[in-house]
Design an enzyme around this catalytic site. Structure first.
Site, PDB file in Angstrom:
ATOM      1  N   GLY A  14       0.740  -0.880   0.079  1.00 42.52           N
ATOM      2  CA  GLY A  14      -0.158   0.136  -0.081  1.00 42.52           C
ATOM      3  C   GLY A  14       0.941   1.265   0.242  1.00 42.52           C
ATOM      4  N   ARG A  82       3.077 -16.203  -7.737  1.00 44.89           N
ATOM      5  CA  ARG A  82       1.562 -16.446  -7.393  1.00 44.89           C
ATOM      6  C   ARG A  82       0.758 -15.568  -8.894  1.00 44.89           C
ATOM      7  NH1 ARG A  82      -1.209 -15.649  -3.742  1.00 44.89           N
ATOM      8  NH2 ARG A  82      -2.791 -17.157  -3.406  1.00 44.89           N
ATOM      9  N   ASP A 118       6.076  -5.306   5.314  1.00 45.84           N
ATOM     10  CA  ASP A 118       6.528  -7.084   5.782  1.00 45.84           C
ATOM     11  C   ASP A 118       6.234  -7.424   4.384  1.00 45.84           C
ATOM     12  OD1 ASP A 118       4.047  -6.606   7.352  1.00 45.84           O
ATOM     13  OD2 ASP A 118       3.849  -8.826   6.682  1.00 45.84           O
ATOM     14  N   THR A 140       5.013   2.171   5.985  1.00 45.64           N
ATOM     15  CA  THR A 140       3.433   1.244   6.259  1.00 45.64           C
ATOM     16  C   THR A 140       3.375   2.735   7.045  1.00 45.64           C
ATOM     17  OG1 THR A 140       2.490  -0.096   7.327  1.00 45.64           O
ATOM     18  CG2 THR A 140       4.078  -0.011   8.112  1.00 45.64           C
ATOM     19  N   ASP A 142       0.976   1.971   8.962  1.00 40.86           N
ATOM     20  CA  ASP A 142       0.661   1.249  10.344  1.00 40.86           C
ATOM     21  C   ASP A 142       1.343   0.945  11.144  1.00 40.86           C
ATOM     22  OD1 ASP A 142      -1.586   0.135   8.488  1.00 40.86           O
ATOM     23  OD2 ASP A 142      -0.388  -1.445   8.302  1.00 40.86           O
ATOM     24  N   ASP A 144       4.100  -1.256  11.903  1.00 40.39           N
ATOM     25  CA  ASP A 144       4.554  -2.844  12.266  1.00 40.39           C
ATOM     26  C   ASP A 144       5.073  -3.357  11.651  1.00 40.39           C
ATOM     27  OD1 ASP A 144       3.308  -2.879   9.791  1.00 40.39           O
ATOM     28  OD2 ASP A 144       1.490  -3.676  10.384  1.00 40.39           O
ATOM     29  N   ARG A 186      -4.310  -2.661  10.056  1.00 40.13           N
ATOM     30  CA  ARG A 186      -4.178  -3.748  10.638  1.00 40.13           C
ATOM     31  C   ARG A 186      -4.632  -4.072  11.337  1.00 40.13           C
ATOM     32  NH1 ARG A 186       0.108  -6.059   6.756  1.00 40.13           N
ATOM     33  NH2 ARG A 186       1.467  -5.097   7.798  1.00 40.13           N
TER      34      ARG A 186
HETATM   35  O1  F6P Z   1      -1.272  -1.502   5.295  1.00 45.68           O
HETATM   36  C1  F6P Z   1      -1.514  -0.027   4.932  1.00 45.68           C
HETATM   37  C2  F6P Z   1      -3.078  -0.482   5.419  1.00 45.68           C
HETATM   38  O2  F6P Z   1      -3.831   1.259   4.990  1.00 45.68           O
HETATM   39  C3  F6P Z   1      -3.860  -0.672   6.596  1.00 45.68           C
HETATM   40  O3  F6P Z   1      -4.575   0.342   7.259  1.00 45.68           O
HETATM   41  C4  F6P Z   1      -5.241  -1.127   5.621  1.00 45.68           C
HETATM   42  O4  F6P Z   1      -5.857  -1.929   6.778  1.00 45.68           O
HETATM   43  C5  F6P Z   1      -4.420  -2.068   5.067  1.00 45.68           C
HETATM   44  O5  F6P Z   1      -3.811  -1.170   4.252  1.00 45.68           O
HETATM   45  C6  F6P Z   1      -5.620  -1.039   2.661  1.00 45.68           C
HETATM   46  O6  F6P Z   1      -5.480  -1.951   2.565  1.00 45.68           O
HETATM   47  P1  F6P Z   1      -6.717  -1.409   0.883  1.00 45.68           P
HETATM   48  O7  F6P Z   1      -5.457   0.089  -0.362  1.00 45.68           O
HETATM   49  O8  F6P Z   1      -5.995  -2.896   0.444  1.00 45.68           O
HETATM   50  O9  F6P Z   1      -7.702  -1.147   1.070  1.00 45.68           O
END
Ligand code: F6P
Length: 363
Positions: A14, A82, A118, A140, A142, A144, A186
């Site tokens: 992301g 994949r 990750d 990120t 997050d 994390d 997350r």
């Molecule tokens: O990891 C970053 C993040 O924004 C998370 O906080 C969230 O759960 C996820 O990506 C959302 O992913 P997507 O952009 O696929 O909706």
């Protein structure tokens, strides 16, 4: 000393604010300080499968420090092991790793600079195992990633979310409502914890602390009894009840991390309204936390990480990820980061401070 002459750079997973600041730092350091050639790979690892790359000059990265997103594009669904291919109308997942290895050799890349979380580090470790020198830069919102005290993008996400909570505060107080703001993160509650404390939320719900709906309702009722006829809840998308499960918004089978969390704040809001009779509203912040210009803290971190990644490469290091530890930028083994997530420890100083000022964690 390193024999590196030509490097590839990609952004995976992301997006988050500060990606362009890293691309700029990496490219400028590589070209100005070490005379390297930089090849930009489009849309993460997908660009290596689909042969979509372009040379990055210092002109290409001029004026992008403050720009949100990534000029290279990104992808959080692509794992070359994949890769979906349609054969006779049916989608088959093929392992394209050897094809990618051949393309890396054809491009003459001496190293891959991988800017991601990750999941991206896990994909990179497949190629590190096959002999490609992969240098990681942790990103990120997050916060994390294992091994780094902080990742760039996090400060901006907290800034956006805190501003949203501040705005919710005044409307909640005016209407005497319980108002919930759901933030991303997350399975880690870093954004909810920092934002909740910064905005003075009355209740903060984290994935690390399963909540008891009775305790949440009791807190809301107690506040009303003491004349506070509104309550502010900062809810992590990964929060879960003691007797239940996380709320899943969607499942993306093509993604290396297929579960997308979301919606738990609506479940909590419904129950608060039914039990307490207090009018309740929910705001799910979503991707607004990931977009736009990075705050200065993230620009600095991104620039330091980009510089450190090139320094590690030129020092002859192999398969490392740059990290921030105890206020110092250093690097760790990239294999230690793959597919691991760093949650908030239960004795984190901010949790202890919040509890002591009567903030509830719903437990
Ligand atoms: O990891 C970053 C993040 O924004 C998370 O906080 C969230 O759960 C996820 O990506 C959302 O992913 P997507 O952009 O696929 O909706």
């Amino acid at each position: 000393m390193s024999k590196t002459k030509r490097i590839g750079v990609l952004t995976g997973g992301g997006d988050c604010p500060g990606l362009n600041a890293v691309i700029r730092a990496v490219t400028k350091c590589a070209v100005f300080s070490h005379g390297l050639e930089v090849v930009g790979i489009e849309d993460g690892f997908q660009g290596l499968i689909e042969r979509r790359v372009r040379t990055l000059t210092t002109d290409d990265v001029s004026n992008i420090l403050t720009l949100g997103g990534t000029i290279l594009g990104t992808n959080n669904r692509c794992d070359p092991k994949r890769y979906p291919v349609t054969i006779d109308g049916r989608v088959e997942l093929q392992d394209t790793s050897e094809q990618v290895m051949a393309y890396i050799a054809e491009l003459g890349l001496d190293a891959l600079l991988v800017i991601g979380g990750d999941g991206t580090m896990s994909v990179a470790s497949n190629f590190a195992n096959r002999g490609v020198n992969c240098i990681g830069v942790p990103k990120t919102i997050d916060n994390d990633l294992e091994g780094s005290d902080v990742t760039f993008g996090f400060a901006t996400a907290c800034h956006v979310a805190t501003e949203a909570l501040d705005r919710i505060h005044t409307t909640a107080a005016s209407h005497h409502r319980a108002m919930l703001v759901e933030v991303m993160g997350r399975n880690a509650g870093w954004i909810a914890l920092h934002t909740g404390v910064a905005a003075g939320a009355d209740i903060i719900l984290l994935p690390e602390i399963p909540f008891d709906i009775d305790k949440i309702c009791q807190k809301v009722v107690d506040r009303s009894r003491h004349g506070k006829r509104f309550s502010i809840l900062c809810v992590s998308e990964g929060a879960k009840p003691i007797d239940g499960v996380q709320a899943v918004d969607r499942v993306d089978p093509l993604s290396p991390d297929p579960i997308r969390l979301g919606g738990i704040s609506k479940v909590v809001a419904d129950r608060i309204e039914k039990r307490t009779g207090l009018e309740t509203r929910t705001t799910i912040l979503g991707h607004v936390q990931r977009g736009g210009t990075p705050v200065p803290e993230d620009r600095l971190l991104a620039t330091s990480f980009g510089h450190a990644a090139i320094a590690a490469l030129m020092a002859g290091k192999k398969n490392r990820m740059v990290v921030m530890q105890g206020g110092r930028v250093t690097d760790i083994d990239i294999f230690k980061v793959a597919n691991r997530q760093r949650q908030v420890p239960l004795d984190h100083p901010l949790i202890l401070a919040a509890r002591d000022i009567d903030t509830s964690f719903g437990d």
